[in-house]
Design a protein around this motif. Structure first.
Motif, mmCIF file in Angstrom:
data_model
loop_
_atom_site.group_PDB
_atom_site.id
_atom_site.type_symbol
_atom_site.label_atom_id
_atom_site.label_comp_id
_atom_site.label_asym_id
_atom_site.label_seq_id
_atom_site.Cartn_x
_atom_site.Cartn_y
_atom_site.Cartn_z
ATOM 1 N N GLY A 115 0.805 -1.205 0.000
ATOM 2 C CA GLY A 115 0.000 0.000 0.000
ATOM 3 C C GLY A 115 0.845 1.265 0.000
ATOM 4 N N LEU A 116 2.137 1.098 0.287
ATOM 5 C CA LEU A 116 3.089 2.212 0.259
ATOM 6 C C LEU A 116 3.957 2.183 -1.003
ATOM 7 N N SER A 117 3.602 1.339 -1.945
ATOM 8 C CA SER A 117 4.454 1.176 -3.128
ATOM 9 C C SER A 117 4.526 2.444 -3.969
ATOM 10 N N ASP A 118 3.480 3.263 -3.947
ATOM 11 C CA ASP A 118 3.571 4.519 -4.694
ATOM 12 C C ASP A 118 4.622 5.440 -4.081
ATOM 13 N N ALA A 119 4.739 5.416 -2.747
ATOM 14 C CA ALA A 119 5.776 6.219 -2.087
ATOM 15 C C ALA A 119 7.162 5.711 -2.474
ATOM 16 N N TYR A 120 7.307 4.399 -2.586
ATOM 17 C CA TYR A 120 8.593 3.850 -3.028
ATOM 18 C C TYR A 120 8.905 4.295 -4.460
ATOM 19 N N LEU A 121 7.947 4.157 -5.358
ATOM 20 C CA LEU A 121 8.172 4.537 -6.752
ATOM 21 C C LEU A 121 8.508 6.023 -6.871
ATOM 22 N N TYR A 122 7.851 6.825 -6.066
ATOM 23 C CA TYR A 122 8.099 8.268 -6.077
ATOM 24 C C TYR A 122 9.531 8.563 -5.618
ATOM 25 N N SER A 123 9.945 7.946 -4.512
ATOM 26 C CA SER A 123 11.290 8.195 -3.972
ATOM 27 C C SER A 123 12.373 7.647 -4.884
ATOM 28 N N ALA A 124 12.063 6.600 -5.649
ATOM 29 C CA ALA A 124 13.042 5.993 -6.546
ATOM 30 C C ALA A 124 13.079 6.666 -7.913
ATOM 31 N N GLY A 125 12.215 7.648 -8.138
ATOM 32 C CA GLY A 125 12.236 8.381 -9.398
ATOM 33 C C GLY A 125 11.444 7.747 -10.521
ATOM 34 N N PHE A 126 10.558 6.804 -10.202
ATOM 35 C CA PHE A 126 9.767 6.148 -11.239
ATOM 36 C C PHE A 126 8.441 6.856 -11.505
ATOM 37 N N LEU A 127 8.102 7.846 -10.673
ATOM 38 C CA LEU A 127 6.902 8.651 -10.890
ATOM 39 C C LEU A 127 7.309 10.098 -11.139
ATOM 40 N N ASP A 128 6.421 10.853 -11.756
ATOM 41 C CA ASP A 128 6.656 12.277 -11.974
ATOM 42 C C ASP A 128 6.685 12.985 -10.623
ATOM 43 N N THR A 129 7.773 13.667 -10.341
ATOM 44 C CA THR A 129 7.927 14.332 -9.041
ATOM 45 C C THR A 129 7.629 15.832 -9.117
ATOM 46 N N ALA A 130 6.968 16.283 -10.177
ATOM 47 C CA ALA A 130 6.633 17.708 -10.293
ATOM 48 C C ALA A 130 5.660 18.134 -9.197
ATOM 49 N N LEU A 131 4.857 17.182 -8.720
ATOM 50 C CA LEU A 131 3.916 17.454 -7.639
ATOM 51 C C LEU A 131 4.399 16.780 -6.362
ATOM 52 N N PRO A 132 4.078 17.314 -5.188
ATOM 53 C CA PRO A 132 4.333 16.581 -3.948
ATOM 54 C C PRO A 132 3.572 15.251 -3.968
ATOM 55 N N LEU A 133 4.108 14.255 -3.279
ATOM 56 C CA LEU A 133 3.506 12.926 -3.325
ATOM 57 C C LEU A 133 2.045 12.939 -2.898
ATOM 58 N N ASP A 134 1.719 13.639 -1.836
ATOM 59 C CA ASP A 134 0.332 13.652 -1.359
ATOM 60 C C ASP A 134 -0.615 14.210 -2.411
ATOM 61 N N GLU A 135 -0.168 15.243 -3.120
ATOM 62 C CA GLU A 135 -1.007 15.829 -4.161
ATOM 63 C C GLU A 135 -1.098 14.901 -5.368
ATOM 64 N N LEU A 136 0.026 14.279 -5.733
ATOM 65 C CA LEU A 136 0.015 13.312 -6.835
ATOM 66 C C LEU A 136 -0.939 12.169 -6.520
ATOM 67 N N ARG A 137 -0.867 11.677 -5.284
ATOM 68 C CA ARG A 137 -1.736 10.578 -4.873
ATOM 69 C C ARG A 137 -3.210 10.995 -4.927
ATOM 70 N N ARG A 138 -3.502 12.202 -4.446
ATOM 71 C CA ARG A 138 -4.885 12.677 -4.453
ATOM 72 C C ARG A 138 -5.431 12.758 -5.875
ATOM 73 N N ARG A 139 -4.618 13.263 -6.785
ATOM 74 C CA ARG A 139 -5.068 13.418 -8.168
ATOM 75 C C ARG A 139 -5.118 12.090 -8.925
ATOM 76 N N SER A 140 -4.456 11.068 -8.400
ATOM 77 C CA SER A 140 -4.342 9.798 -9.118
ATOM 78 C C SER A 140 -5.452 8.817 -8.796
ATOM 79 N N ARG A 141 -6.349 9.178 -7.908
ATOM 80 C CA ARG A 141 -7.483 8.309 -7.586
ATOM 81 C C ARG A 141 -8.465 8.323 -8.756
#
Length: 340
Positions: free
Chosen positions: A287-313
């Protein structure tokens, strides 16, 4: 002084040895008891009885008797449980639930991939649906991206289900979800999955099926993320998935929560495709895998993680697109970083 220090160290080592031995015994007895407890039908009641008897026998031989003969008896019985458990083999021949009754298979002919057993069910409720399996063709040269889904059975927990979807520039995406293959009357149970209770299946199908059943009927919270990588990596990953799909169609395997499950296998195949990185505890707490992908650079980091997660639902968009042939486009329209 030196002699006393040596005595204290020796005593501490003895206590440490006894503690480790006790831990091994507790783990071994617990494992064997649970293995017996989760005996498959029609032997469930026998398994419960044997599990209780084994615990009592273990306490008597290792706690009460403590004789060489009693310990030998325990070792013999424990070995018998290990041999019995190792002899249990997975099968393709069981009364499967209709959602997992058909094993997919892939044929590769140059640039063309032909997938049989492609699932595209139409749901009227969680357990009511029109079954439809198809043959789907896609072209490797038109595979441009891979998207990552996290679906939560229970909100606000570090445990969920992860799966991927391969995106083509000339056809709808192909979703692939690594799951248990339950029989009629069964449902997923995390602890039971550690004891050869479920076979493994790679569901291959449309997103309006694989995603839509979770968002619109199981009411799970589903999040969609575009993986930042090259098309070459995506094609290597897709071919690895196809190889595993065919291996599984030829030879059944057990699902195992810690060694042969959704996120563990996604990481394993990403490594085989060229990912560089170490094991991370968030591979298990998926359930924390998105945080891992974000920290490892596999997701777009233009947005803070919490905002990216909110918009990705995607739940609201998926509910609005229920049954639509444009389901995949609809759930991506308002999401960030959806360009390949």
């Amino acid at each position: 002084m030196v002699e006393r220090l040596g005595t204290l160290i020796a005593r501490a080592l003895r206590w440490l040895g006894k503690g480790l031995a006790l831990l091994l015994v507790v783990v071994g007895v617990s494992w064997a008891a649970l293995a017996l407890f989760f005996m498959s039908p029609p032997w469930e009641w026998v398994g419960r009885l044997l599990a209780a008897a084994f615990v009592v026998f273990s306490v008597w031989t290792l706690g009460r008797r403590r004789t060489p003969r009693a310990r030998a008896a325990f070792a013999l019985v424990f070995l018998g449980v290990v041999v019995w458990f190792a002899s249990i083999r997975p099968s393709h021949d069981r009364p499967w639930r209709p959602e997992v009754a058909v094993m997919p298979r892939a044929e590769i002919d140059g640039d063309v991939v032909r997938i049989s057993g492609y699932r595209d069910f139409e749901y009227s409720s969680r357990n009511e649906f029109t079954e439809r399996h198809e043959v789907r063709e896609v072209e490797l040269s038109h595979l441009i991206a891979v998207d990552f889904f996290v679906s939560f059975f229970w909100p606000d927990t570090p445990i969920g289900h992860t799966f991927v979807s391969f995106v083509f520039d000339n056809a709808p995406p192909v979703a692939i979800s690594i799951e248990t293959r339950p029989e009629v009357g069964e449902s997923f149970a995390p602890v039971a999955s550690l004891f050869k209770q479920f076979e493994l299946i790679y569901l291959v199908g449309s997103e309006r099926d694989i995603v839509g059943v979770r968002t619109n009927h199981r009411r799970e919270g589903v999040y969609l993320f575009r993986i930042q990588t090259s098309p070459e990596f995506v094609r290597r990953l897709f071919l690895i998935y196809l190889e595993r799909i065919n291996e599984l169609a030829d030879q059944p395997e057990w699902y195992h929560l810690l060694t042969n499950s959704c996120t563990i296998n996604i990481v394993r195949y990403a490594n085989a495709a060229g990912r560089e990185g170490r094991f991370d505890v968030r591979h298990l707490l998926n359930g924390l895998s998105d945080a891992y992908l974000y920290s490892a650079g596999f997701l777009d980091t233009a947005l803070p993680l919490d905002e990216l997660r909110r918009r990705s639902r995607v739940n609201a968009a998926a509910e609005a697109a229920e049954g639509s042939p444009d389901f995949s486009r609809a759930i991506r329209e308002s999401l960030p970083a959806m360009s390949p």
